[in-house]
Write a protein that holds these residues in place. Sequence first.
Motif, PDB file in Angstrom:
ATOM      1  N   SER A  16       0.825  -1.014  -0.043  1.00 58.15           N
ATOM      2  CA  SER A  16      -0.010   0.050   0.030  1.00 58.15           C
ATOM      3  C   SER A  16       0.943   1.120   0.012  1.00 58.15           C
ATOM      4  O   SER A  16       1.544   1.496   1.180  1.00 58.15           O
ATOM      5  N   GLU A  17       0.773   1.804  -1.119  1.00 59.64           N
ATOM      6  CA  GLU A  17       1.468   3.168  -1.146  1.00 59.64           C
ATOM      7  C   GLU A  17       1.043   4.281  -0.119  1.00 59.64           C
ATOM      8  O   GLU A  17       0.146   4.327   0.017  1.00 59.64           O
ATOM      9  N   PRO A  18       1.944   5.223  -0.010  1.00 54.12           N
ATOM     10  CA  PRO A  18       1.565   6.292   0.839  1.00 54.12           C
ATOM     11  C   PRO A  18       0.474   7.176   0.237  1.00 54.12           C
ATOM     12  O   PRO A  18      -0.314   7.875   0.768  1.00 54.12           O
ATOM     13  N   ASP A  19       0.106   6.970  -1.127  1.00 53.73           N
ATOM     14  CA  ASP A  19      -0.841   7.578  -1.803  1.00 53.73           C
ATOM     15  C   ASP A  19      -1.438   8.813  -1.124  1.00 53.73           C
ATOM     16  O   ASP A  19      -0.776   9.812  -0.838  1.00 53.73           O
ATOM     17  N   SER A  20      -2.835   8.871  -1.020  1.00 55.02           N
ATOM     18  CA  SER A  20      -3.454   9.984  -0.560  1.00 55.02           C
ATOM     19  C   SER A  20      -3.144  10.394   0.857  1.00 55.02           C
ATOM     20  O   SER A  20      -3.562  11.498   1.382  1.00 55.02           O
ATOM     21  N   LYS A  21      -2.756   9.451   1.579  1.00 49.98           N
ATOM     22  CA  LYS A  21      -2.475   9.563   3.013  1.00 49.98           C
ATOM     23  C   LYS A  21      -1.462  10.619   3.622  1.00 49.98           C
ATOM     24  O   LYS A  21      -0.236  10.755   2.671  1.00 49.98           O
ATOM     25  N   SER A  22      -1.718  11.390   4.362  1.00 47.65           N
ATOM     26  CA  SER A  22      -0.513  12.362   4.703  1.00 47.65           C
ATOM     27  C   SER A  22       0.710  11.328   5.278  1.00 47.65           C
ATOM     28  O   SER A  22       0.436  10.340   5.775  1.00 47.65           O
ATOM     29  N   PRO A  23       1.999  12.111   5.203  1.00 49.37           N
ATOM     30  CA  PRO A  23       3.046  11.210   5.624  1.00 49.37           C
ATOM     31  C   PRO A  23       2.738  10.806   7.311  1.00 49.37           C
ATOM     32  O   PRO A  23       3.284   9.760   7.647  1.00 49.37           O
ATOM     33  N   GLU A  24       2.143  11.439   7.921  1.00 48.82           N
ATOM     34  CA  GLU A  24       2.239  11.670   9.231  1.00 48.82           C
ATOM     35  C   GLU A  24       1.030  10.381   9.617  1.00 48.82           C
ATOM     36  O   GLU A  24       1.425   9.317  10.397  1.00 48.82           O
ATOM     37  N   LYS A  25       0.236  10.235   8.936  1.00 49.95           N
ATOM     38  CA  LYS A  25      -0.886   9.115   8.940  1.00 49.95           C
ATOM     39  C   LYS A  25      -0.049   7.725   8.612  1.00 49.95           C
ATOM     40  O   LYS A  25      -0.510   6.600   9.173  1.00 49.95           O
ATOM     41  N   TYR A  26       0.542   7.776   7.442  1.00 52.00           N
ATOM     42  CA  TYR A  26       1.389   6.800   6.888  1.00 52.00           C
ATOM     43  C   TYR A  26       2.193   6.056   8.206  1.00 52.00           C
ATOM     44  O   TYR A  26       2.177   4.916   8.350  1.00 52.00           O
ATOM     45  N   GLU A  27       2.676   7.007   8.667  1.00 53.56           N
ATOM     46  CA  GLU A  27       3.852   6.799   9.523  1.00 53.56           C
ATOM     47  C   GLU A  27       3.204   6.129  10.793  1.00 53.56           C
ATOM     48  O   GLU A  27       4.019   5.053  11.295  1.00 53.56           O
ATOM     49  N   THR A  28       2.046   6.566  11.219  1.00 52.54           N
ATOM     50  CA  THR A  28       1.312   6.156  12.325  1.00 52.54           C
ATOM     51  C   THR A  28       1.010   4.538  11.963  1.00 52.54           C
ATOM     52  O   THR A  28       1.106   3.816  12.913  1.00 52.54           O
ATOM     53  N   ALA A  29       0.178   4.560  10.898  1.00 47.50           N
ATOM     54  CA  ALA A  29       0.027   3.280  10.581  1.00 47.50           C
ATOM     55  C   ALA A  29       0.897   2.217  10.516  1.00 47.50           C
ATOM     56  O   ALA A  29       1.032   1.072  10.934  1.00 47.50           O
ATOM     57  N   THR A  30       2.020   2.489  10.048  1.00 50.88           N
ATOM     58  CA  THR A  30       3.475   1.749   9.902  1.00 50.88           C
ATOM     59  C   THR A  30       3.876   1.270  11.213  1.00 50.88           C
ATOM     60  O   THR A  30       4.361   0.049  11.340  1.00 50.88           O
ATOM     61  N   ARG A  31       3.928   2.387  11.940  1.00 55.31           N
ATOM     62  CA  ARG A  31       4.299   1.942  13.348  1.00 55.31           C
ATOM     63  C   ARG A  31       3.307   1.012  14.099  1.00 55.31           C
ATOM     64  O   ARG A  31       3.618  -0.024  14.814  1.00 55.31           O
ATOM     65  N   ARG A  32       2.007   1.001  13.940  1.00 54.38           N
ATOM     66  CA  ARG A  32       1.112   0.269  14.478  1.00 54.38           C
ATOM     67  C   ARG A  32       1.442  -1.194  14.208  1.00 54.38           C
ATOM     68  O   ARG A  32       1.206  -2.102  14.837  1.00 54.38           O
ATOM     69  N   ARG A  33       1.738  -1.205  12.839  1.00 57.76           N
ATOM     70  CA  ARG A  33       1.744  -2.477  11.932  1.00 57.76           C
ATOM     71  C   ARG A  33       2.867  -3.202  12.567  1.00 57.76           C
ATOM     72  O   ARG A  33       2.745  -4.444  13.089  1.00 57.76           O
ATOM     73  N   MET A  34       4.054  -2.388  12.854  1.00 55.85           N
ATOM     74  CA  MET A  34       5.061  -3.063  13.323  1.00 55.85           C
ATOM     75  C   MET A  34       5.092  -3.421  15.011  1.00 55.85           C
ATOM     76  O   MET A  34       5.346  -4.777  15.056  1.00 55.85           O
ATOM     77  N   ALA A  35       4.102  -2.708  15.583  1.00 58.13           N
ATOM     78  CA  ALA A  35       4.025  -3.238  16.911  1.00 58.13           C
ATOM     79  C   ALA A  35       2.979  -4.371  17.117  1.00 58.13           C
ATOM     80  O   ALA A  35       3.270  -5.403  17.874  1.00 58.13           O
ATOM     81  N   ALA A  36       2.269  -4.261  15.952  1.00 52.11           N
ATOM     82  CA  ALA A  36       1.160  -5.465  15.922  1.00 52.11           C
ATOM     83  C   ALA A  36       1.944  -6.831  15.565  1.00 52.11           C
ATOM     84  O   ALA A  36       1.560  -7.822  16.167  1.00 52.11           O
ATOM     85  N   ASN A  37       3.039  -6.674  14.714  1.00 53.61           N
ATOM     86  CA  ASN A  37       3.617  -7.933  14.172  1.00 53.61           C
ATOM     87  C   ASN A  37       4.510  -8.296  15.434  1.00 53.61           C
ATOM     88  O   ASN A  37       4.711  -9.482  15.580  1.00 53.61           O
ATOM     89  N   ALA A  38       5.125  -7.439  16.164  1.00 53.84           N
ATOM     90  CA  ALA A  38       6.014  -7.849  17.278  1.00 53.84           C
ATOM     91  C   ALA A  38       5.170  -8.518  18.423  1.00 53.84           C
ATOM     92  O   ALA A  38       5.604  -9.746  18.896  1.00 53.84           O
ATOM     93  N   ARG A  39       3.980  -7.847  18.689  1.00 54.49           N
ATOM     94  CA  ARG A  39       3.020  -8.611  19.713  1.00 54.49           C
ATOM     95  C   ARG A  39       2.710 -10.063  18.918  1.00 54.49           C
ATOM     96  O   ARG A  39       2.452 -10.922  19.745  1.00 54.49           O
ATOM     97  N   GLU A  40       2.375 -10.146  17.911  1.00 60.43           N
ATOM     98  CA  GLU A  40       1.878 -11.392  17.313  1.00 60.43           C
ATOM     99  C   GLU A  40       3.118 -12.418  17.383  1.00 60.43           C
ATOM    100  O   GLU A  40       3.080 -13.642  17.827  1.00 60.43           O
ATOM    101  N   ARG A  41       4.210 -12.003  17.161  1.00 60.41           N
ATOM    102  CA  ARG A  41       5.420 -12.812  17.298  1.00 60.41           C
ATOM    103  C   ARG A  41       5.573 -13.320  18.710  1.00 60.41           C
ATOM    104  O   ARG A  41       5.637 -14.650  19.109  1.00 60.41           O
ATOM    105  N   LYS A  42       5.374 -12.570  19.628  1.00 61.61           N
ATOM    106  CA  LYS A  42       5.542 -13.048  21.131  1.00 61.61           C
ATOM    107  C   LYS A  42       4.274 -13.603  21.218  1.00 61.61           C
ATOM    108  O   LYS A  42       4.751 -14.790  22.236  1.00 61.61           O
ATOM    109  N   ARG A  43       3.373 -13.481  20.991  1.00 57.72           N
ATOM    110  CA  ARG A  43       2.220 -14.442  21.417  1.00 57.72           C
ATOM    111  C   ARG A  43       2.484 -15.787  20.592  1.00 57.72           C
ATOM    112  O   ARG A  43       2.372 -16.625  21.658  1.00 57.72           O
ATOM    113  N   MET A  44       2.906 -15.852  19.411  1.00 57.28           N
ATOM    114  CA  MET A  44       3.287 -17.158  18.951  1.00 57.28           C
ATOM    115  C   MET A  44       4.408 -17.841  19.593  1.00 57.28           C
ATOM    116  O   MET A  44       4.292 -19.108  19.784  1.00 57.28           O
TER     117      MET A  44
END
Length: 143
Positions: A16-44
């Motif tokens: 998903s490209e940064p497209d229409s979203k602002s760089p801030e929103k894109y960065e926030t979404a990316t950060r949340r995704r990384m955190a979710a990935n880390a939590r999922e790894r820990k859970r597994m």
Amino acid sequence: MKSRRASCTDSGSESSEPDSKSPEKYETATRRRMAANARERKRMQGLNTAFDRLRKVVPQWGQDKKLSKYETLQMALSYIMALNRILTDARRHTAPHRQWLDLQFDCVQPENYSCLMTYDSPAEQDYIHSSFSYQFDSHQVHA
DNA sequence: TAGGCCATCTGGTCCT
DNA sequence: AGGACCAGATGGCCTA
């Protein structure tokens, strides 16, 4: 660490490209995704630790190879049912050791599983207790 | 080389 | 809103 999918990275949805979203929103979404990935790894990892602990108490007759997760669950189910059957039969037929057997039998009732286990935390105890109660109810052998 | 098993990422859903 | 849980997709490793 195990290698990951070539098309995916910790940065999350790279497709998903940064497209229409602002760089801030894109960065926030990316950060949340990384955190979710880390939590999922820990859970597994926690789940796999639980599987390892289960493998240690489940019989592996002649198996030099590590049991798969599916095999471990099947073996645990068979093992519990077999032990339950042994105790139920012995309790019914063995008079001389009746008192001792009653004690052992009481110990493997769902409400007393705690006497067979050690827990790392109260939360883990609650979780394991609820899980075992459910499985016992689902697969209980009616004598 | 095919098939089994696994780790990881990801998006959806439910719960707090 | 954010975390926990789940299932599907994908690619790597290992063995017969």
